[in-house]
Design a protein around this motif. Sequence first.
Motif, PDB file in Angstrom:
ATOM      1  N   ASP A 171      -3.444  -4.019 -15.708  1.00  0.00           N
ATOM      2  CA  ASP A 171      -2.959  -2.519 -15.284  1.00  0.00           C
ATOM      3  C   ASP A 171      -3.921  -1.752 -14.466  1.00  0.00           C
ATOM      4  N   VAL A 172      -5.380  -2.343 -14.863  1.00  0.00           N
ATOM      5  CA  VAL A 172      -6.468  -1.515 -14.158  1.00  0.00           C
ATOM      6  C   VAL A 172      -7.112  -1.832 -12.942  1.00  0.00           C
ATOM      7  N   ILE A 173      -6.711  -3.149 -12.591  1.00  0.00           N
ATOM      8  CA  ILE A 173      -7.585  -3.849 -11.519  1.00  0.00           C
ATOM      9  C   ILE A 173      -6.859  -3.394 -10.245  1.00  0.00           C
ATOM     10  N   GLU A 174      -7.469  -3.059  -9.121  1.00  0.00           N
ATOM     11  CA  GLU A 174      -6.791  -2.630  -7.971  1.00  0.00           C
ATOM     12  C   GLU A 174      -7.316  -3.302  -6.637  1.00  0.00           C
ATOM     13  N   ILE A 175      -6.849  -3.103  -5.785  1.00  0.00           N
ATOM     14  CA  ILE A 175      -7.171  -3.410  -4.476  1.00  0.00           C
ATOM     15  C   ILE A 175      -6.985  -1.998  -3.239  1.00  0.00           C
ATOM     16  N   HIS A 176      -8.317  -1.843  -2.885  1.00  0.00           N
ATOM     17  CA  HIS A 176      -8.484  -0.526  -2.139  1.00  0.00           C
ATOM     18  C   HIS A 176      -8.653  -0.869  -0.598  1.00  0.00           C
ATOM     19  N   VAL A 177      -7.865  -0.417   0.073  1.00  0.00           N
ATOM     20  CA  VAL A 177      -8.020  -0.504   1.676  1.00  0.00           C
ATOM     21  C   VAL A 177      -8.068   0.819   2.131  1.00  0.00           C
ATOM     22  N   ASN A 178      -9.489   0.969   2.797  1.00  0.00           N
ATOM     23  CA  ASN A 178      -9.673   2.288   3.390  1.00  0.00           C
ATOM     24  C   ASN A 178      -9.337   2.697   4.630  1.00  0.00           C
ATOM     25  N   HIS A 179      -9.011   1.580   5.470  1.00  0.00           N
ATOM     26  CA  HIS A 179      -8.272   2.052   6.849  1.00  0.00           C
ATOM     27  C   HIS A 179      -7.091   1.391   7.239  1.00  0.00           C
ATOM     28  N   THR A 180      -6.879   0.119   7.308  1.00  0.00           N
ATOM     29  CA  THR A 180      -5.667  -0.786   7.664  1.00  0.00           C
ATOM     30  C   THR A 180      -5.198  -1.762   6.866  1.00  0.00           C
ATOM     31  N   LEU A 181      -4.181  -1.742   6.535  1.00  0.00           N
ATOM     32  CA  LEU A 181      -3.574  -2.879   5.742  1.00  0.00           C
ATOM     33  C   LEU A 181      -2.461  -3.582   6.617  1.00  0.00           C
ATOM     34  N   TYR A 182      -2.780  -4.848   7.075  1.00  0.00           N
ATOM     35  CA  TYR A 182      -1.942  -5.596   8.161  1.00  0.00           C
ATOM     36  C   TYR A 182      -0.762  -6.474   7.650  1.00  0.00           C
TER      37      TYR A 182
END
Length: 548
Positions: free
Chosen positions: A502-513
């Motif tokens: 529940d706490v792990i994440e993927i952070h995309v700061n500009h663009t997710l294709y």
Amino acid sequence: MHNFKFSQEGKDTFIALHCERDTKAVREKDIIDAFEESYFFEAFLLHDEVANFTELVNEKIAEIEKGEFETADVGHKIAELRDAELTVTLSPDKMVGRLKIVSAYGGEMPSIDDVKTACKLQGVRFGLKRSKVEKLLEKGFDAAPGEIFEGDIAFGLEPKHGKNAYFKPLVELFSDKLRKPAEKEGGKVDLRDLGDIETVKPGQKIYQKIPLTDGKPGRNILGDDLPPTPGKDAELELSQGTIIDERDPNILVASREGLARVIDERMEVDNVYTISELTPKQGHIKFNGTVIISGDVSPEMRVVATGDVVVGGFVESASIRCQGEITVIAGASGKLLEPEQPGRQYNCLLEAGNRVNIAFANQIDIRAKRDVFVHKQLSHCNVVAASLRVGQGTKANGKLIGGNIEVSKGIEVGHLGAPAGADTRISMNRTYKVFKQKEDMLWEKIHPLSEEQDKLKDKLKMLMSNEQKQELKMKIAKLSKQVSKLSYQRKRIIQRRRDYMDVIEIHVNHTLYNGTLVEFGGKNLSNDRQRGPSVIRLNEQVIEIEPK
């Protein structure tokens, strides 16, 4: 209208009425209306006495109508002055005192001394805030009779818990330099310029233990001391190339010249092997310590080290493995293996027992026990690590294109995937798999025990002898205890696994294709469109992509 008369004697308020032949019957409402318009309206009205006075007056009026009297004067107490009421209550933990004030009915409002007295009666000996009390008392000046207002006026002091012992390097670690390369004019940085590689000298202080602190006691509002929790201690470990300072047992000094590095809060001083470049002419390297290669590493070369490996140039289709940290200042590139090997896809490998730091990487296999940090771009690579960060700055701005990524903690990138729809697969299941393995191992123990338990229960139904039944019941009870214990352990692991996911994440700061495939636990999701800054996480067993 009735000509009621009101008077005050001490704290008691009286009403009187002169009754004559033309005096009409009195209603309670008439009395209440007259009282509220009188000078004594702030007194506390006694409604039972209002009813009694109404009855008395009407009796006299009836008697006058019968001719028993010509006139009659009727008086009665109907109200009283009441001072303000104070109530002090304590929170269950005795850390907060609360004052409740019921405003006076024409009586006296409380003073600060009255509040202090009420607090003392409740045992309050500490933490009374005069400013809080004054603020509450000020409300009483404009309050209506009987109005209730309250607030916290006494506060305990929480104990200041001690800090854990910790360690700090007394020298700059070379592994940190990649994360802060030399800055040039105009604010740009030179990834190749990390300054001189400085080694420590024998006798140099290199590592310090900052001892734990005991903390400071607190106090509740009753005046009782609250002991703090002291910090946890940690041992300053000796390792290769270090000794304890003779004058200070909390400081390590170098016992030899070498490169200082920290692994799991332990400082080591490695022997250092330095060469200008690695080509077939120098041959493969296998070294007990740290290896520093100033230039490039040629194709098909191999490096194996127990310490760190630092490459100042470029790594092409080579293999570098070490127990410490790998730093490649320029970058690395490889090609597909032909044929592929188990666990390998490319002919370039970086495998570290700690971190991997690299400027950019293309078609290589990266394995790190801890984090992988890529300055610019990671394209078509296989990465297994604790976490991955692609890009520099406060918010990572690098590109992750294609490849297979498996991590256990989290990912932060600027761009994820590519406009052309590169096959990018991300699995957040590195630790999830460990949990599942433990769950399966416990189930393999529970299942046969449960089956045996069921067989014994069936056998118990067929036995006639009480002695045999008793013996069998003891066996069943023993098995039941084992199953319960193992089942409890398995449930705890399942809950820990769910909490972790529940706490792990993927952070995309500009663009997710679009086309990027992510996996959390047993769930998969392929991103179906191009998005802006996003966070990908597992929520209630569903993978969600949310805008940042």
